[in-house]
Design a protein around this motif. Structure first.
Motif, PDB file in Angstrom:
ATOM      1  N   GLY A 281       0.828  -1.195   0.000  1.00  0.00           N
ATOM      2  CA  GLY A 281       0.000   0.000   0.000  1.00  0.00           C
ATOM      3  C   GLY A 281       0.861   1.243   0.000  1.00  0.00           C
ATOM      4  N   ALA A 282       0.218   2.389   0.048  1.00  0.00           N
ATOM      5  CA  ALA A 282       0.918   3.671   0.047  1.00  0.00           C
ATOM      6  C   ALA A 282       1.710   3.845   1.342  1.00  0.00           C
ATOM      7  CB  ALA A 282      -0.092   4.804  -0.123  1.00  0.00           C
ATOM      8  N   PRO A 283       2.706   4.725   1.335  1.00  0.00           N
ATOM      9  CA  PRO A 283       3.476   4.950   2.564  1.00  0.00           C
ATOM     10  C   PRO A 283       2.597   5.530   3.677  1.00  0.00           C
ATOM     11  CG  PRO A 283       4.020   6.590   0.868  1.00  0.00           C
ATOM     12  CD  PRO A 283       3.205   5.531   0.205  1.00  0.00           C
ATOM     13  N   GLY A 284       2.754   4.969   4.888  1.00  0.00           N
ATOM     14  CA  GLY A 284       2.010   5.490   6.028  1.00  0.00           C
ATOM     15  C   GLY A 284       0.657   4.855   6.265  1.00  0.00           C
ATOM     16  N   THR A 285       0.352   3.759   5.582  1.00  0.00           N
ATOM     17  CA  THR A 285      -0.957   3.132   5.761  1.00  0.00           C
ATOM     18  C   THR A 285      -0.986   2.149   6.927  1.00  0.00           C
ATOM     19  OG1 THR A 285      -0.319   1.558   4.029  1.00  0.00           O
ATOM     20  CG2 THR A 285      -1.750   3.372   3.383  1.00  0.00           C
ATOM     21  N   GLY A 286       0.179   1.805   7.476  1.00  0.00           N
ATOM     22  CA  GLY A 286       0.205   0.903   8.631  1.00  0.00           C
ATOM     23  C   GLY A 286       0.530  -0.534   8.274  1.00  0.00           C
ATOM     24  N   LYS A 287       1.304  -0.746   7.230  1.00  0.00           N
ATOM     25  CA  LYS A 287       1.655  -2.110   6.800  1.00  0.00           C
ATOM     26  C   LYS A 287       2.496  -2.813   7.861  1.00  0.00           C
ATOM     27  CE  LYS A 287       3.515  -0.254   3.157  1.00  0.00           C
ATOM     28  NZ  LYS A 287       3.037   1.133   3.333  1.00  0.00           N
ATOM     29  N   SER A 288       3.550  -2.151   8.290  1.00  0.00           N
ATOM     30  CA  SER A 288       4.421  -2.746   9.312  1.00  0.00           C
ATOM     31  C   SER A 288       3.679  -2.918  10.629  1.00  0.00           C
ATOM     32  CB  SER A 288       5.668  -1.880   9.520  1.00  0.00           C
ATOM     33  OG  SER A 288       6.442  -1.820   8.348  1.00  0.00           O
ATOM     34  N   ASP A 289       2.837  -1.954  10.947  1.00  0.00           N
ATOM     35  CA  ASP A 289       2.089  -2.009  12.198  1.00  0.00           C
ATOM     36  C   ASP A 289       1.090  -3.164  12.183  1.00  0.00           C
ATOM     37  OD1 ASP A 289       1.557  -0.577  14.801  1.00  0.00           O
ATOM     38  OD2 ASP A 289      -0.457  -0.572  13.960  1.00  0.00           O
ATOM     39  N   THR A 290       0.513  -3.446  11.016  1.00  0.00           N
ATOM     40  CA  THR A 290      -0.415  -4.571  10.893  1.00  0.00           C
ATOM     41  C   THR A 290       0.282  -5.872  11.263  1.00  0.00           C
ATOM     42  OG1 THR A 290      -1.681  -3.458   9.150  1.00  0.00           O
ATOM     43  CG2 THR A 290      -1.892  -5.854   9.306  1.00  0.00           C
ATOM     44  N   ILE A 291       1.493  -6.053  10.756  1.00  0.00           N
ATOM     45  CA  ILE A 291       2.260  -7.262  11.076  1.00  0.00           C
ATOM     46  C   ILE A 291       2.680  -7.257  12.539  1.00  0.00           C
ATOM     47  CG2 ILE A 291       4.396  -8.512  10.598  1.00  0.00           C
ATOM     48  CD1 ILE A 291       4.208  -7.600   7.721  1.00  0.00           C
ATOM     49  N   PHE A 292       3.085  -6.098  13.035  1.00  0.00           N
ATOM     50  CA  PHE A 292       3.508  -6.001  14.437  1.00  0.00           C
ATOM     51  C   PHE A 292       2.383  -6.391  15.383  1.00  0.00           C
ATOM     52  CE2 PHE A 292       3.653  -3.456  18.355  1.00  0.00           C
ATOM     53  CZ  PHE A 292       4.815  -3.966  18.916  1.00  0.00           C
ATOM     54  N   GLU A 293       1.183  -5.891  15.120  1.00  0.00           N
ATOM     55  CA  GLU A 293       0.048  -6.202  15.982  1.00  0.00           C
ATOM     56  C   GLU A 293      -0.238  -7.697  15.992  1.00  0.00           C
ATOM     57  OE1 GLU A 293      -1.916  -4.354  18.090  1.00  0.00           O
ATOM     58  OE2 GLU A 293      -0.328  -2.869  17.804  1.00  0.00           O
ATOM     59  N   ARG A 294       0.002  -8.351  14.854  1.00  0.00           N
ATOM     60  CA  ARG A 294      -0.267  -9.783  14.751  1.00  0.00           C
ATOM     61  C   ARG A 294       0.781 -10.629  15.456  1.00  0.00           C
ATOM     62  NH1 ARG A 294      -3.183 -12.637  10.763  1.00  0.00           N
ATOM     63  NH2 ARG A 294      -3.381 -14.786  11.472  1.00  0.00           N
ATOM     64  N   THR A 295       1.989 -10.101  15.579  1.00  0.00           N
ATOM     65  CA  THR A 295       3.095 -10.916  16.101  1.00  0.00           C
ATOM     66  C   THR A 295       3.672 -10.422  17.424  1.00  0.00           C
ATOM     67  OG1 THR A 295       4.702  -9.623  14.802  1.00  0.00           O
ATOM     68  CG2 THR A 295       3.767 -11.584  13.760  1.00  0.00           C
ATOM     69  N   LYS A 296       3.184  -9.297  17.936  1.00  0.00           N
ATOM     70  CA  LYS A 296       3.821  -8.668  19.093  1.00  0.00           C
ATOM     71  C   LYS A 296       3.804  -9.522  20.349  1.00  0.00           C
ATOM     72  CE  LYS A 296      -0.280  -6.077  20.612  1.00  0.00           C
ATOM     73  NZ  LYS A 296      -0.856  -4.728  20.866  1.00  0.00           N
ATOM     74  N   ASP A 297       2.827 -10.405  20.478  1.00  0.00           N
ATOM     75  CA  ASP A 297       2.723 -11.201  21.695  1.00  0.00           C
ATOM     76  C   ASP A 297       3.403 -12.563  21.578  1.00  0.00           C
ATOM     77  OD1 ASP A 297       1.177  -9.304  23.177  1.00  0.00           O
ATOM     78  OD2 ASP A 297      -0.553  -9.853  21.955  1.00  0.00           O
ATOM     79  N   LEU A 298       4.001 -12.837  20.432  1.00  0.00           N
ATOM     80  CA  LEU A 298       4.723 -14.092  20.268  1.00  0.00           C
ATOM     81  C   LEU A 298       6.072 -13.990  20.969  1.00  0.00           C
ATOM     82  CD1 LEU A 298       4.035 -14.876  16.500  1.00  0.00           C
ATOM     83  CD2 LEU A 298       2.868 -15.822  18.490  1.00  0.00           C
ATOM     84  N   PRO A 299       6.625 -15.112  21.389  1.00  0.00           N
ATOM     85  CA  PRO A 299       7.964 -15.076  21.999  1.00  0.00           C
ATOM     86  C   PRO A 299       8.980 -14.471  21.032  1.00  0.00           C
ATOM     87  CG  PRO A 299       6.919 -17.218  22.318  1.00  0.00           C
ATOM     88  CD  PRO A 299       6.047 -16.464  21.359  1.00  0.00           C
ATOM     89  N   LYS A 300       9.942 -13.724  21.560  1.00  0.00           N
ATOM     90  CA  LYS A 300      10.930 -13.055  20.704  1.00  0.00           C
ATOM     91  C   LYS A 300      11.696 -14.042  19.845  1.00  0.00           C
ATOM     92  CE  LYS A 300      11.656  -8.961  23.594  1.00  0.00           C
ATOM     93  NZ  LYS A 300      12.640  -8.160  24.358  1.00  0.00           N
ATOM     94  N   GLU A 301      11.896 -15.239  20.367  1.00  0.00           N
ATOM     95  CA  GLU A 301      12.672 -16.221  19.602  1.00  0.00           C
ATOM     96  C   GLU A 301      11.892 -16.800  18.430  1.00  0.00           C
ATOM     97  OE1 GLU A 301      11.042 -18.486  23.283  1.00  0.00           O
ATOM     98  OE2 GLU A 301      11.813 -16.488  22.788  1.00  0.00           O
ATOM     99  N   ASP A 302      10.618 -16.414  18.302  1.00  0.00           N
ATOM    100  CA  ASP A 302       9.804 -16.913  17.193  1.00  0.00           C
ATOM    101  C   ASP A 302       9.536 -15.847  16.129  1.00  0.00           C
ATOM    102  OD1 ASP A 302       9.642 -19.416  18.323  1.00  0.00           O
ATOM    103  OD2 ASP A 302       7.737 -19.039  19.340  1.00  0.00           O
ATOM    104  N   VAL A 303      10.155 -14.680  16.265  1.00  0.00           N
ATOM    105  CA  VAL A 303       9.956 -13.606  15.289  1.00  0.00           C
ATOM    106  C   VAL A 303      11.314 -13.082  14.834  1.00  0.00           C
ATOM    107  CG1 VAL A 303       8.916 -11.362  14.824  1.00  0.00           C
ATOM    108  CG2 VAL A 303       7.770 -12.962  16.373  1.00  0.00           C
ATOM    109  N   TYR A 304      11.556 -13.111  13.533  1.00  0.00           N
ATOM    110  CA  TYR A 304      12.828 -12.661  12.958  1.00  0.00           C
ATOM    111  C   TYR A 304      12.532 -11.584  11.920  1.00  0.00           C
ATOM    112  CZ  TYR A 304      14.509 -16.851  15.256  1.00  0.00           C
ATOM    113  OH  TYR A 304      14.803 -17.798  16.192  1.00  0.00           O
TER     114      TYR A 304
END
Length: 617
Positions: A281-304
């Motif tokens: 999508g266009a810059p600033g639409t929240g692409k990275s944030d969408t992924i972050f919200e989905r993975t933020k509660d996973l253990p750190k060793e499971d997200v690269y």
């Protein structure tokens, strides 16, 4: 044709009103709620100092446990058995909780509200449910059936014949929910078709409706994302027929669900539809944030995470040998040399070791766990994907179970490193000796590769169609920002001096409309989070000019604006009658400070609406 349906009618007529159908307790059947009920049981433990019902009543309304209206503890907990969260027992105990429950709890970090992010996990568990007359559920008949797979089978058969992949609730209760074994689908299908076309047969069957009045598996089916369940019917959702057909075919070929025990095992949580996905999508639409919200509660060793850029290559993505400085003992003719204190003398020495990067680390972790592992690639189109992925490109073809269809042979350096990391890995589905020894590479079905793509950067390294085909694509639309804490719409303002404030969303709508007119595309438009406001919800003038205006002049106006465009005009002084061309340096005065008057003029020109230049709502 009537022999099978007559046999079904005879069964209905002789059936008792208890235990002759797929039984489930008349209590809450929302999957998320049942997980919270199991969590209350875990909290209660095996204590003898407090009655379970009392403990349940004291905790059920707490947000930590879902917040329930009044429920009967034992009957509500009973339903946890049916979906594999606890094992059947004469007395409820935390010891009854299953590996499946704990794997779900780990995935959601104890907050089962997050299960809404994982509909495929719920689907998979519902499909593992198995009804067995020996599992302490009060059946008077001999049952041995996987109910959801059977529902799928009937819907497909009825749909293939009638071209309508649905059945009524009455048909479900009378014929489907009274089936005892898989082979009953012949009898059930014929009975439903006859029930629809034979008035006398329908009347005789309906005379038994009171016996199946308490069938509630249709309510449980509301949790399945591929079914559309209403008060009056059950149907396969539009676009899901092919997926349901594949599931039934796999079940019939492999007979993978064979007992109640299959419900209790930890779920690997493979989500085939989203294993490889690019959020664009266009810059600033929240692409990275969408992924972050989905993975933020996973253990750190499971997200690269890694970020692609023009200099990225295979070595920076996978790994390579790199020099490393190590201390090495100095030896003489008689052995290690020692100093005056008797300590061995060492000297720095350069050695070369394999240094794994994001892909290799995620790959090894995924093969060593059953939990979902995410490899996140930011700005995937800013790097040369063909150069970066190399032969890994072949691994992106996944089969119906989520594993790579084709394996590749790694170079000896990577092979040796993987062997050292996987040789002691626990047994796991799909983990063959060749994979453990590093002889071949093959992606496991719990390795998710998700990426972001900024559409304004498409020209850096265009992604070819063969590469695109191996990903799911999710467009992130420009929309007004939402406060994550309150759920309310954000109301950011552009602050220009003390006296001038402009609505950020109105500015975005106006400038995006003009960008679309200039470029005939949405690629260069701005998302709500293109720049961030401060705690007061204000975007200060420095941020606006150095981020927003700079982007517009550098990435949009330079190539697309028409000469003499009114948008790119301004008055140097208020008393000037004519306007001058506006360039980016004009936003700054002679001392290098931002000129508030110029910024004010530009914003107001952008937001000015007339009949010929009105931004879309």
């Amino acid at each position: 044709m009537s022999k099978l349906s007559d046999n079904k009618l005879n069964k209905l007529s002789s059936m008792s009103s208890q235990g002759g159908f797929w039984y489930i307790t008349k209590q809450n059947l929302v999957f998320r709620d049942l997980c919270f009920i199991a969590k209350i049981l875990e909290k209660w433990g095996d204590r003898n100092d407090e009655n379970y019902q009392t403990f349940f009543d004291n905790h059920k309304e707490l947000s930590e446990f879902g917040g329930f209206p009044p429920l009967t503890a034992h009957r509500a907990t009973k339903n946890c058995e049916y979906i594999g969260l606890i094992r059947p027992s004469d007395k409820y105990s935390a010891q009854s909780l299953t590996p499946f429950y704990f794997s779900l709890k780990k995935l959601c970090a104890g907050d089962f509200n997050k299960l809404s992010q994982y509909p495929q996990i719920i689907d998979k568990q519902l499909e593992r449910i198995f009804i067995d007359s020996n599992n302490k559920i009060p059946y008077t008949e001999s049952f041995n059936i996987c109910p959801f797979m059977f529902i799928f089978k009937i819907l497909l058969l009825i749909g293939d014949i009638t071209k309508s992949y649905k059945i009524s609730t009455s048909e479900f209760k009378l014929f489907v929910a009274t089936a005892q074994k898989w082979s009953d689908y012949f009898e059930v299908t014929e009975s439903i078709l006859r029930y629809r076309n034979d008035d006398d047969y329908r009347l005789k069957c309906d005379n038994n409706s009171n016996k199946v009045a308490d069938v509630r598996y249709n309510i449980l089916a509301q949790n399945h994302s591929q079914l559309d369940v209403t008060k009056n019917e059950i149907a396969i959702k539009e676009g899901q027929i092919k997926n349901i057909r594949r599931k039934v075919a796999e079940y019939e070929l492999n007979d993978t669900i064979q007992s109640v025990e299959d419900m209790y095992s930890a779920n690997s949580f493979s989500i085939n539809e989203t294993l490889q996905q690019i959020f664009y999508g266009a810059p600033g639409t929240g692409k990275s944030d969408t992924i972050f919200e989905r993975t933020k509660d996973l253990p750190k060793e499971d997200v690269y995470r890694t970020t692609f850029h023009p200099d990225s290559d295979y070595a920076s993505f996978v790994g390579s040998y790199k020099p490393k400085m190590n201390d090495r003992t100095v030896y003489g003719a008689q052995g290690p040399l020692r100093n005056s204190r008797g300590e061995e003398i060492s000297e720095p020495k350069i050695t070369y070791t394999f240094s794994p990067q994001a892909f290799t680390n995620a790959y090894i972790r995924a093969w060593r766990t059953d939990e979902p592992v995410f490899l996140i690639i930011e700005e995937i189109n800013r790097g040369n994907c063909a150069q970066i992925f190399g032969d890994l490109f072949q691994l992106l073809d996944r089969d119906e179970n989520g594993y790579s269809k084709y394996d590749i042979v790694p170079d000896s350096d990577l092979s040796d490193y993987i062997k050292g990391k996987l040789e002691d890995a626990a047994e796991k589905e799909g983990l063959t000796s060749h994979i453990k020894e590093g002889k071949i590479l093959k992606l496991p079905n719990n390795l998710y590769i998700w990426a972001t793509m900024n559409t304004s950067d498409q020209s850096l390294f265009p992604i070819d169609s063969a590469f695109k085909r191996r990903w799911e694509w999710k467009y992130i639309k420009i929309k007004k920002g939402i406060d994550k804490k309150t759920g309310a719409e954000l109301d950011w303002k552009i602050k220009v001096g003390e006296d001038n404030s402009y609505d950020w969303w109105e500015f975005l709508k106006a400038i995006n409309y003009k960008i679309d007119k200039m470029t005939s595309s949405a690629d260069k438009q701005l998302g709500y989070f293109f720049c961030l406001a401060d705690r007061n919800g204000e975007i200060n003038i420095d941020t606006f000019v150095n981020k927003v205006a700079f982007y517009l002049w550098n990435d949009v106006f330079k190539d697309y604006a028409e000469d003499g465009s009114p948008l790119l005009k301004y008055k140097k002084n208020e008393e000037d009658k004519s306007e001058s061309d506006l360039t980016f340096p004009d936003f700054f005065d002679q001392s290098g400070e931002i000129d508030k008057n110029v910024v004010k003029q530009f914003i107001e020109k952008v937001m000015k609406e007339d009949d010929m230049d009105k931004p879309a709502e």
